[in-house]
Design a protein around this motif. Structure first.
Motif, mmCIF file in Angstrom:
data_model
loop_
_atom_site.group_PDB
_atom_site.id
_atom_site.type_symbol
_atom_site.label_atom_id
_atom_site.label_comp_id
_atom_site.label_asym_id
_atom_site.label_seq_id
_atom_site.Cartn_x
_atom_site.Cartn_y
_atom_site.Cartn_z
ATOM 1 N N LEU A 287 6.043 -27.638 2.227
ATOM 2 C CA LEU A 287 7.162 -27.139 1.438
ATOM 3 C C LEU A 287 7.427 -27.904 0.160
ATOM 4 O O LEU A 287 8.240 -27.468 -0.656
ATOM 5 C CB LEU A 287 8.439 -27.138 2.289
ATOM 6 C CG LEU A 287 8.382 -26.359 3.608
ATOM 7 C CD1 LEU A 287 9.714 -26.460 4.326
ATOM 8 C CD2 LEU A 287 8.010 -24.910 3.364
ATOM 9 N N ALA A 288 6.796 -29.046 0.014
ATOM 10 C CA ALA A 288 7.083 -29.882 -1.143
ATOM 11 C C ALA A 288 5.899 -30.799 -1.374
ATOM 12 O O ALA A 288 4.865 -30.693 -0.699
ATOM 13 C CB ALA A 288 8.361 -30.693 -0.900
ATOM 14 N N ASP A 289 6.050 -31.704 -2.333
ATOM 15 C CA ASP A 289 5.000 -32.684 -2.600
ATOM 16 C C ASP A 289 5.133 -33.911 -1.715
ATOM 17 O O ASP A 289 4.356 -34.861 -1.852
ATOM 18 C CB ASP A 289 5.041 -33.101 -4.072
ATOM 19 C CG ASP A 289 4.638 -31.961 -5.003
ATOM 20 O OD1 ASP A 289 3.802 -31.137 -4.581
ATOM 21 O OD2 ASP A 289 5.174 -31.892 -6.129
ATOM 22 N N SER B 264 -0.255 -20.945 2.109
ATOM 23 C CA SER B 264 0.612 -20.765 0.947
ATOM 24 C C SER B 264 1.047 -22.091 0.314
ATOM 25 O O SER B 264 1.867 -22.100 -0.601
ATOM 26 C CB SER B 264 1.860 -19.970 1.345
ATOM 27 O OG SER B 264 2.674 -20.715 2.241
ATOM 28 N N ARG B 265 0.500 -23.197 0.775
ATOM 29 C CA ARG B 265 0.860 -24.487 0.205
ATOM 30 C C ARG B 265 0.556 -24.543 -1.288
ATOM 31 O O ARG B 265 -0.369 -23.898 -1.780
ATOM 32 C CB ARG B 265 0.077 -25.618 0.883
ATOM 33 C CG ARG B 265 0.590 -26.026 2.238
ATOM 34 C CD ARG B 265 -0.269 -27.160 2.790
ATOM 35 N NE ARG B 265 -1.642 -26.731 3.022
ATOM 36 C CZ ARG B 265 -2.670 -27.556 3.151
ATOM 37 N NH1 ARG B 265 -2.486 -28.857 3.031
ATOM 38 N NH2 ARG B 265 -3.877 -27.093 3.376
ATOM 39 N N LYS B 266 1.343 -25.337 -1.981
ATOM 40 C CA LYS B 266 1.087 -25.587 -3.398
ATOM 41 C C LYS B 266 -0.295 -26.203 -3.552
ATOM 42 O O LYS B 266 -0.689 -27.078 -2.793
ATOM 43 C CB LYS B 266 2.156 -26.528 -3.952
ATOM 44 C CG LYS B 266 1.993 -26.884 -5.415
ATOM 45 C CD LYS B 266 3.102 -27.831 -5.844
ATOM 46 C CE LYS B 266 2.913 -28.290 -7.277
ATOM 47 N NZ LYS B 266 3.983 -29.243 -7.689
ATOM 48 N N GLU B 267 -1.039 -25.733 -4.522
ATOM 49 C CA GLU B 267 -2.398 -26.221 -4.724
ATOM 50 C C GLU B 267 -2.401 -27.735 -4.911
ATOM 51 O O GLU B 267 -1.668 -28.285 -5.735
ATOM 52 C CB GLU B 267 -3.022 -25.542 -5.944
ATOM 53 C CG GLU B 267 -4.492 -25.901 -6.146
ATOM 54 C CD GLU B 267 -5.133 -25.144 -7.290
ATOM 55 O OE1 GLU B 267 -6.301 -25.431 -7.604
ATOM 56 O OE2 GLU B 267 -4.454 -24.261 -7.870
ATOM 57 N N GLY B 268 -3.238 -28.397 -4.140
ATOM 58 C CA GLY B 268 -3.359 -29.851 -4.231
ATOM 59 C C GLY B 268 -2.379 -30.623 -3.379
ATOM 60 O O GLY B 268 -2.479 -31.844 -3.276
ATOM 61 N N SER B 269 -1.423 -29.926 -2.743
ATOM 62 C CA SER B 269 -0.423 -30.612 -1.926
ATOM 63 C C SER B 269 -0.911 -30.773 -0.494
ATOM 64 O O SER B 269 -1.559 -29.886 0.061
ATOM 65 C CB SER B 269 0.900 -29.844 -1.931
ATOM 66 O OG SER B 269 1.839 -30.471 -1.061
#
Length: 206
Positions: free
Chosen positions: A143-145, A134-139
């Motif tokens: 939970l964060a960048d 579920s990570r942000k795409e590209g991260s």
């Protein structure tokens, strides 16, 4: 100067060491085998005789719970980057990953104990795989960048599974988690703190 008393295989001490290294906080590392009664200093600082222990050079009481040590590092050095927290209490777990996945000798295992440990391991791996997925795409982070203590806890927990060899083939079963773990575990502060088994002089019960 801070001092961490650690055991080389300890995933809990590893989490604290990584947090200090990421923030660039100087500390002295002392490795012990607390079961070696004639050599260990652990009981002098922790009546429970568990590691890690955080010592202060100004005589303050030591801290000997890894979660409290991690909290101290985050709060005391909040002005040093990375902050290691998201600042959003609703944005998922911060450090709720249990890295203490160990093996007992077969003659010290009970069926109920073994079944419970297996459920814990399988449940944790599944949950961490979903988190990695579920990570942000590209991260690179959960939970964060930027890195948080959730990343540190998960990498140490997964590293303990891999180090202990308790789930052969787990990387094939949980590919998202494996890819995330391999990427972050290869960075310097994680690579420099990988667990190493110590040489016990006698049998112990974990």
């Amino acid at each position: 100067m801070l001092t961490i008393i650690s055991a080389t295989p300890s995933p809990y001490a590893r989490m604290n060491r990584i947090a200090l290294l990421e923030k660039g906080i100087p500390f002295e590392l002392k490795n012990e085998i607390p079961w070696h009664e004639s050599e260990t200093q652990t009981p002098l600082y922790n009546p429970l005789e568990k590691l890690p222990i955080l010592l202060f050079d100004d005589g303050r009481e030591p801290v000997y719970d890894s979660a409290q040590i991690q909290e101290y590092i985050v709060q005391k050095f909040a002005d040093k980057s990375p902050r290691l927290v998201t600042g959003d209490v609703d944005n998922g777990p911060q450090s709720e990953a249990d890295p203490d996945i160990m093996k007992r000798d077969e003659d010290k295992q009970s069926k109920s104990w073994l079944n419970r440990q297996n459920r814990k391991i399988d449940g944790a791996l599944k949950a961490m795989n979903e988190l990695a997925k579920s990570r942000k795409e590209g991260s690179d982070y959960l939970l964060a960048d930027v890195m948080t203590i959730a990343d540190i806890a998960v990498i140490c927990a997964v590293g303990q599974v891999d180090f202990g060899g308790v789930r052969p083939g787990w990387q094939d079963k949980y590919p998202e988690l494996a890819a995330y773990w391999k990427s972050l575990d290869a960075t310097k502060n994680f690579a420099d703190t990988k667990p190493v088994m110590f040489d016990l002089k006698h049998n112990t019960v974990v």
